[in-house]
Design a protein around this motif. Structure first.
Motif, PDB file in Angstrom:
ATOM      1  N   VAL A   3      70.420  48.237 -20.858  1.00 31.00           N
ATOM      2  CA  VAL A   3      71.321  47.489 -19.974  1.00 31.00           C
ATOM      3  C   VAL A   3      71.214  45.989 -20.276  1.00 31.00           C
ATOM      4  CG1 VAL A   3      71.619  46.735 -17.577  1.00 31.00           C
ATOM      5  CG2 VAL A   3      71.468  49.180 -18.093  1.00 31.00           C
ATOM      6  N   HIS A   4      70.002  45.506 -20.488  1.00 30.18           N
ATOM      7  CA  HIS A   4      69.840  44.071 -20.741  1.00 30.18           C
ATOM      8  C   HIS A   4      70.535  43.633 -22.033  1.00 30.18           C
ATOM      9  CE1 HIS A   4      67.374  44.119 -17.305  1.00 30.18           C
ATOM     10  NE2 HIS A   4      66.220  44.426 -17.874  1.00 30.18           N
ATOM     11  N   VAL A   5      70.578  44.528 -23.026  1.00 34.17           N
ATOM     12  CA  VAL A   5      71.308  44.180 -24.252  1.00 34.17           C
ATOM     13  C   VAL A   5      72.785  43.972 -23.930  1.00 34.17           C
ATOM     14  CG1 VAL A   5      72.024  44.953 -26.552  1.00 34.17           C
ATOM     15  CG2 VAL A   5      69.698  45.427 -25.763  1.00 34.17           C
ATOM     16  N   LEU A   6      73.349  44.863 -23.116  1.00 26.51           N
ATOM     17  CA  LEU A   6      74.776  44.734 -22.772  1.00 26.51           C
ATOM     18  C   LEU A   6      75.030  43.502 -21.913  1.00 26.51           C
ATOM     19  CD1 LEU A   6      75.905  48.417 -22.118  1.00 26.51           C
ATOM     20  CD2 LEU A   6      75.925  47.084 -24.224  1.00 26.51           C
ATOM     21  N   GLU A   7      74.058  43.167 -21.058  1.00 28.57           N
ATOM     22  CA  GLU A   7      74.196  41.940 -20.262  1.00 28.57           C
ATOM     23  C   GLU A   7      74.210  40.719 -21.176  1.00 28.57           C
ATOM     24  OE1 GLU A   7      72.142  43.221 -16.015  1.00 28.57           O
ATOM     25  OE2 GLU A   7      70.835  42.823 -17.708  1.00 28.57           O
ATOM     26  N   ALA A   8      73.320  40.721 -22.166  1.00 35.20           N
ATOM     27  CA  ALA A   8      73.260  39.593 -23.088  1.00 35.20           C
ATOM     28  C   ALA A   8      74.505  39.527 -23.964  1.00 35.20           C
ATOM     29  CB  ALA A   8      72.010  39.699 -23.964  1.00 35.20           C
ATOM     30  N   LEU A   9      75.091  40.692 -24.224  1.00 30.57           N
ATOM     31  CA  LEU A   9      76.313  40.749 -25.031  1.00 30.57           C
ATOM     32  C   LEU A   9      77.488  40.102 -24.292  1.00 30.57           C
ATOM     33  CD1 LEU A   9      77.541  41.984 -27.686  1.00 30.57           C
ATOM     34  CD2 LEU A   9      77.991  44.070 -26.364  1.00 30.57           C
ATOM     35  N   GLY A  10      77.326  39.922 -22.994  1.00 26.00           N
ATOM     36  CA  GLY A  10      78.365  39.247 -22.212  1.00 26.00           C
ATOM     37  C   GLY A  10      79.377  40.172 -21.570  1.00 26.00           C
ATOM     38  N   CYS A  11      79.025  41.453 -21.425  1.00 22.32           N
ATOM     39  CA  CYS A  11      79.950  42.403 -20.806  1.00 22.32           C
ATOM     40  C   CYS A  11      80.236  41.977 -19.363  1.00 22.32           C
ATOM     41  CB  CYS A  11      79.367  43.816 -20.806  1.00 22.32           C
ATOM     42  SG  CYS A  11      79.108  44.447 -22.473  1.00 22.32           S
ATOM     43  N   GLY A  12      81.495  42.097 -18.952  1.00 24.81           N
ATOM     44  CA  GLY A  12      81.894  41.729 -17.597  1.00 24.81           C
ATOM     45  C   GLY A  12      81.601  42.819 -16.579  1.00 24.81           C
TER      46      GLY A  12
ATOM     47  N   ALA B 210      71.379  51.047 -11.276  1.00 35.28           N
ATOM     48  CA  ALA B 210      72.725  50.518 -11.025  1.00 35.28           C
ATOM     49  C   ALA B 210      72.790  49.771  -9.700  1.00 35.28           C
ATOM     50  CB  ALA B 210      73.722  51.670 -11.016  1.00 35.28           C
ATOM     51  N   ASP B 211      73.784  48.891  -9.587  1.00 34.37           N
ATOM     52  CA  ASP B 211      74.033  48.200  -8.329  1.00 34.37           C
ATOM     53  C   ASP B 211      74.897  49.061  -7.416  1.00 34.37           C
ATOM     54  OD1 ASP B 211      72.845  45.718  -9.353  1.00 34.37           O
ATOM     55  OD2 ASP B 211      74.626  45.647 -10.628  1.00 34.37           O
ATOM     56  N   THR B 212      75.861  49.726  -8.024  1.00 33.26           N
ATOM     57  CA  THR B 212      76.808  50.538  -7.277  1.00 33.26           C
ATOM     58  C   THR B 212      76.780  51.950  -7.841  1.00 33.26           C
ATOM     59  OG1 THR B 212      78.226  48.606  -6.926  1.00 33.26           O
ATOM     60  CG2 THR B 212      79.243  50.789  -6.622  1.00 33.26           C
ATOM     61  N   VAL B 213      76.345  52.894  -7.026  1.00 33.44           N
ATOM     62  CA  VAL B 213      76.247  54.278  -7.503  1.00 33.44           C
ATOM     63  C   VAL B 213      77.499  55.053  -7.087  1.00 33.44           C
ATOM     64  CG1 VAL B 213      74.970  56.446  -7.368  1.00 33.44           C
ATOM     65  CG2 VAL B 213      73.734  54.263  -7.447  1.00 33.44           C
TER      66      VAL B 213
ATOM     67  N   ALA C 202      69.659  39.053 -17.004  1.00 33.48           N
ATOM     68  CA  ALA C 202      69.717  40.260 -16.176  1.00 33.48           C
ATOM     69  C   ALA C 202      70.321  39.974 -14.805  1.00 33.48           C
ATOM     70  CB  ALA C 202      68.314  40.842 -16.007  1.00 33.48           C
ATOM     71  N   GLY C 203      71.086  40.925 -14.309  1.00 36.60           N
ATOM     72  CA  GLY C 203      71.521  40.875 -12.914  1.00 36.60           C
ATOM     73  C   GLY C 203      72.723  40.008 -12.624  1.00 36.60           C
TER      74      GLY C 203
ATOM     75  N   LEU D  12      68.343  44.275  -6.965  1.00 35.62           N
ATOM     76  CA  LEU D  12      67.895  43.757  -8.252  1.00 35.62           C
ATOM     77  C   LEU D  12      66.364  43.751  -8.313  1.00 35.62           C
ATOM     78  CD1 LEU D  12      69.015  42.639 -10.914  1.00 35.62           C
ATOM     79  CD2 LEU D  12      68.799  40.338  -9.951  1.00 35.62           C
ATOM     80  N   LYS D  13      65.765  43.394  -7.176  1.00 38.67           N
ATOM     81  CA  LYS D  13      64.309  43.384  -7.095  1.00 38.67           C
ATOM     82  C   LYS D  13      63.759  44.793  -7.341  1.00 38.67           C
ATOM     83  CE  LYS D  13      60.979  41.751  -3.645  1.00 38.67           C
ATOM     84  NZ  LYS D  13      60.998  41.195  -2.278  1.00 38.67           N
ATOM     85  N   ARG D  14      64.417  45.774  -6.730  1.00 39.22           N
ATOM     86  CA  ARG D  14      63.974  47.159  -6.903  1.00 39.22           C
ATOM     87  C   ARG D  14      64.160  47.609  -8.353  1.00 39.22           C
ATOM     88  NH1 ARG D  14      66.946  50.371  -2.745  1.00 39.22           N
ATOM     89  NH2 ARG D  14      68.246  51.205  -4.396  1.00 39.22           N
TER      90      ARG D  14
END
Ligand SMILES: Nc1nc2c(ncn2[C@@H]2O[C@H](COP(=O)(O)OP(=O)(O)O)[C@@H](O)[C@H]2O)c(=O)[nH]1
Ligand SMILES: [Mg+2]
Lengths: 134, 315
Positions: B135-144, B164-167, B47-48, B266-268
């Motif tokens: 979202v974590h599935v897509l992170e693990a999938l390796g999406c850039g 999201a990080d950037t809204v 994550a993150g 990320l903490k939030r």
């Protein structure tokens, strides 16, 4: 736990540009409690198979008026199976002559609905057939 | 061959970039299947690491079409992209019409793009409680890059800013009145604002209005912020302005990484995810245990709400 909604992909392969009928089905299925993914007109078999895979749908409904069903429907079934989607139910509708129904079913299209099929019939068909074992 | 839903097999395949495995993992997570916890536990490790864009704004603003343009840009830069498009479930039937994918079918067969439509399933507002796990599935999938599209305006049950990080807040020239009356929530939630459909009349005025409104919010005695939300004008139809928008999004990500604000966010995000877990697994379970018998005890004053509540929480 509450029941999870079943997911259906509705796609229009072929070149005809009308999707009024497809959208009517989409709305009827939504109102019957399905999560319906609609991918729009002029979809190639490759696009439909990729969308079905990424959306992990329980069924794919194909709507076609242009008369290319005898080549497109079997091609789509083939692509789905090749993508590993062995259990996804495939059904179709549109202007399809009676004599084409049996060969389509043989090619893996589970059910073909003629024009004017009541929407409730499609809903009960899906409720009866699904879920296939996931 | 391992069973279709075998967690360790799915985890291995997702990590290798297998779309079929990611798709199934997403279903298990979203459906809160028994296998989901094992998956999420593993996927949380990654994550993150990449930027999550939250594309929000009113229906019809062009969010999906614009997302398609951003995907093209990222693909040209050699990045893979994962997209989650959330639409509301019907409160009457529980069903949903998920039509966002229609706008980005040109990316359907690109092996570097994974798109999944999600229904909000009973949550108030534009998101689903399962959004974090998805979202974590897509992170693990390796999406850039990861894009989450949702209607939503900053006052929802799960707001996009805690995912999201950037809204990216998308509006249009035709929504001028809306800009005037824009809710404080939307103003605060956006990191980058977009006037899309700039090919239509009134684009310049809408940009100026929006800049004015954003400036107004600040001059009320606030110190200047490290990141002042910029306003971009785009046409998702022609592609005009998309590269400029893309650079702003990149700049925000650099800002998050350089300033420490990224860690804070990320903490939030993780804190909100934890809240949801507790809500789903503790509160809801306890509420489900309220039955006729316990209510009768309450009515007979054999117990009281606090004592009964504690008992149900422990059960
Ligand atoms: N003129 C114009 N139309 C656009 C633009 N972007 C999107 N649209 C159209 O606006 C409609 C809604 O777009 P969509 O992406 O589905 O909006 P969403 O509901 O915010 O996701 C569609 O008919 C698009 O073709 C644009 O930049 N200019
Ligand atoms: Mg959309």
């Amino acid at each position: 736990m509450d029941k999870k909604p079943l997911r259906i992909l509705i796609a229009k392969p072929g070149l005809d540009g009308h999707d009024r009928g497809a959208k009517v089905i989409v709305r009827a299925l939504r109102d019957a409690g399905f999560e319906v993914i609609y991918t729009g007109i002029r979809q190639t078999p490759e696009m439909i198979a990729a969308a079905a895979l990424q959306e992990d749908v329980d069924a794919v409904g194909l709507s076609l008026l242009s008369g290319a069903h005898m080549t497109l429907f079997p091609e789509i079934v083939k692509r789905l199976r090749k993508a590993g989607l062995r259990d996804v139910l495939v059904f179709g509708g549109g202007i399809i002559p009676d004599e084409d129904v049996a060969p389509l079913e043989k090619a893996g299209v589970d059910r073909v609905f003629g024009p004017g099929t009541p929407l409730s019939e499609i809903v009960s068909y899906l409720n009866e057939k699904l879920p296939v074992a996931r | 061959m391992p069973a279709k839903n075998d967690p360790s097999d799915l985890i291995r395949r997702v990590r290798k970039g297998d779309h079929a495995a990611a798709s199934r993992a997403l279903s298990l997570v979203v459906d809160e299947d028994a296998a989901a916890e094992a998956l999420s536990k593993e996927f949380f490790k990654s994550a993150g690491t990449v930027q999550k864009l939250g594309v929000c704004g009113p229906p019809g603003a062009g969010k999906s079409t614009l997302t398609g343009r951003l995907i093209s840009r990222y693909r040209k830069l050699g990045l893979t992209v994962g997209v989650l498009m959330v639409d509301p479930s019907s409160s009457l039937s529980g069903g949903a019409f998920l039509g966002d994918r229609l706008r980005i079918m040109e990316h359907a067969t690109d092996p570097g793009v994974f798109i999944r439509s999600l229904a909000s399933r009973g949550m108030v507002g534009g998101l689903t409680h399962a959004i974090f796990g998805a979202v974590h599935v897509l992170e693990a999938l390796g999406c850039g890059k990861i894009v989450v599209e949702t209607v939503g305006t900053g006052q929802d049950e799960v707001d996009i800013a805690s995912v999201a990080d950037t809204v990216v807040y998308v509006t249009t020239p035709a929504m001028g009145d809306e800009i005037q009356a824009m809710k404080a929530g939307a103003m605060e939630v956006g990191d980058v604002f977009v006037v899309n459909k700039a090919d239509l009349a009134g684009g310049d005025k809408a940009v100026a209005d929006l800049k004015g409104a954003l400036g107004l919010g600040r001059s009320a005695g606030q110190a200047p912020r490290a990141w002042e939300p910029p306003v971009a004008a785009t046409s998702a139809l022609t592609g005009a302005g998309v590269e400029e928008l893309g650079r702003l999004l990149d700049a925000h990500w650099e800002h998050l990484k350089a300033s420490g604000e990224g860690r804070e966010r990320l903490k939030r995000q993780h804190a909100t995810e934890l809240q949801f877990w507790i809500h789903r697994h503790v509160l809801r379970r306890a509420l489900e245990r309220v039955d006729g018998k316990s209510l009768d005890e309450l009515l007979a004053h054999k117990t009281d709400p606090a004592s009964l509540g504690r008992r149900l929480l422990k059960a």
